[in-house]
Design an enzyme around this catalytic site. Structure first.
Site, short mmCIF file in Angstrom:
data_model
loop_
_atom_site.label_atom_id
_atom_site.label_comp_id
_atom_site.label_asym_id
_atom_site.label_seq_id
_atom_site.Cartn_x
_atom_site.Cartn_y
_atom_site.Cartn_z
N ARG A 1 38.03 42.55 49.08
CA ARG A 1 38.25 41.71 47.90
C ARG A 1 38.14 40.24 48.27
O ARG A 1 38.60 39.83 49.33
CB ARG A 1 39.67 41.97 47.34
CG ARG A 1 39.73 43.16 46.46
CD ARG A 1 41.14 43.53 46.10
NE ARG A 1 41.95 42.41 45.61
CZ ARG A 1 43.02 42.60 44.85
NH1 ARG A 1 43.38 43.80 44.47
NH2 ARG A 1 43.73 41.56 44.46
N ARG B 1 44.18 46.19 54.13
CA ARG B 1 43.38 46.39 52.92
C ARG B 1 42.17 45.46 52.88
O ARG B 1 41.11 45.84 52.38
CB ARG B 1 44.26 46.15 51.69
CG ARG B 1 43.56 46.43 50.39
CD ARG B 1 44.53 46.43 49.24
NE ARG B 1 44.67 45.10 48.68
CZ ARG B 1 45.47 44.81 47.65
NH1 ARG B 1 46.23 45.74 47.13
NH2 ARG B 1 45.53 43.61 47.18
N LYS C 1 51.59 49.03 43.77
CA LYS C 1 51.59 49.18 42.30
C LYS C 1 50.38 49.97 41.82
O LYS C 1 50.49 50.84 40.98
CB LYS C 1 51.54 47.82 41.61
CG LYS C 1 52.76 46.96 41.77
CD LYS C 1 52.68 45.73 40.85
CE LYS C 1 51.50 44.82 41.13
NZ LYS C 1 51.58 44.11 42.42
N ARG D 1 53.46 38.86 34.75
CA ARG D 1 53.67 38.21 36.03
C ARG D 1 54.46 36.92 35.92
O ARG D 1 54.75 36.29 36.93
CB ARG D 1 52.32 37.88 36.65
CG ARG D 1 51.89 38.85 37.75
CD ARG D 1 50.58 38.35 38.24
NE ARG D 1 50.09 38.73 39.49
CZ ARG D 1 49.24 39.75 39.71
NH1 ARG D 1 48.95 40.59 38.76
NH2 ARG D 1 48.72 39.90 40.89
P1 AMP Z 1 45.92 41.94 41.15
O1 AMP Z 1 44.75 42.86 41.27
O2 AMP Z 1 46.93 42.39 40.14
O3 AMP Z 1 46.53 41.62 42.47
O4 AMP Z 1 45.34 40.55 40.57
C1 AMP Z 1 44.39 39.80 41.29
C2 AMP Z 1 44.38 38.37 40.79
O5 AMP Z 1 44.08 38.34 39.40
C3 AMP Z 1 45.71 37.64 40.91
O6 AMP Z 1 45.89 37.06 42.19
C4 AMP Z 1 45.57 36.59 39.82
O7 AMP Z 1 44.72 35.54 40.21
C5 AMP Z 1 44.86 37.36 38.73
N1 AMP Z 1 45.79 38.06 37.82
C6 AMP Z 1 45.90 39.40 37.62
N2 AMP Z 1 46.82 39.69 36.72
C7 AMP Z 1 47.35 38.50 36.32
C8 AMP Z 1 48.37 38.12 35.40
N3 AMP Z 1 49.06 39.02 34.69
N4 AMP Z 1 48.62 36.79 35.26
C9 AMP Z 1 47.93 35.85 35.94
N5 AMP Z 1 46.96 36.14 36.83
C10 AMP Z 1 46.67 37.46 37.01
#
Ligand code: AMP
Length: 187
Positions: A133, A127, A13, A88
């Site tokens: 991360r 990754r 994404k 999400r």
């Molecule tokens: P990502 O970089 O999109 O994979 O997000 C990393 C982490 O941030 C996720 O595993 C969640 O803990 C949190 N997170 C990011 N976006 C959301 C969202 N829209 N709703 C809830 N948690 C989020």
């Protein structure tokens, strides 16, 4: 044009969103990036979000809905936005619809980047070595997949019902996937 990028962790994404930004000139907004920045700056949002993120859990909707409303009310997104990592949950998707409706807009396309699960796991492991991360540990990765299937995958049906879902095979070269996405968005 408002575009939602939907896909499991590791589906590409972020990469595809960045390419789509170049192609369309629309800004890409990632709630994950916003949250990581809030954690790094130790803002109240970051302090609330941190432990959920480290465990691979979703930050609760009660917190994220406010963030979504703020993002979608901003002048930066008047021409449209590429949503990376949100909505999400169904509750978040409803918040997106409400926020866009306030400015007479709607979700135009939902791109579901579909990648087989075995390949996703391999990508995530790769990754974790590169990006370092804090949520790319094996336990957090497993948790994030479980969370995706349980809480986010229902959005596939949600958007299919609204006839907004476009499924894009997420395997092959980055360029080939970008090409598929580009033709959907331009159609
Ligand atoms: P990502 O970089 O999109 O994979 O997000 C990393 C982490 O941030 C996720 O595993 C969640 O803990 C949190 N997170 C990011 N976006 C959301 C969202 N829209 N709703 C809830 N948690 C989020």
């Amino acid at each position: 044009m408002n575009i939602v990028l939907l896909g499991a962790p590791g589906s590409g994404k972020g990469t595809q969103g960045a390419l789509l930004t170049e192609r369309t000139g629309l800004p890409k907004i990632s709630t994950g990036d916003l949250l990581r920045s809030a954690v790094a700056r130790q803002t109240p949002l970051g302090q609330k979000a941190r432990s959920f993120m480290d465990q691979g859990l979703l930050v609760p909707d009660a917190i994220i809905v406010g963030l979504i409303e703020e993002v979608l009310a901003s002048d930066d997104v008047v021409r449209g936005v590429i949503m990376d990592g949100f909505p999400r949950t169904v509750r978040q998707a409803e918040a997106v619809d409400r926020s866009l409706a306030l400015r007479g807009a709607r979700v135009d396309h939902v791109l579901y980047i579909d990648v087989p699960e075995e390949e996703l796991v391999q990508r995530m492991i790769g990754r974790s070595h590169i990006e370092g991360r804090s949520d790319d540990t094996p336990e957090a990765i497993r948790k994030r997949f479980a969370v995706f299937w349980k809480q986010t995958a229902p959005l596939v049906a949600f958007y299919r019902k609204k006839k907004l879902l476009r499924e894009v095979p997420g395997t092959g070269s980055i360029e080939a996937i970008a090409q598929r996405i580009g033709s959907v968005v331009e159609s």
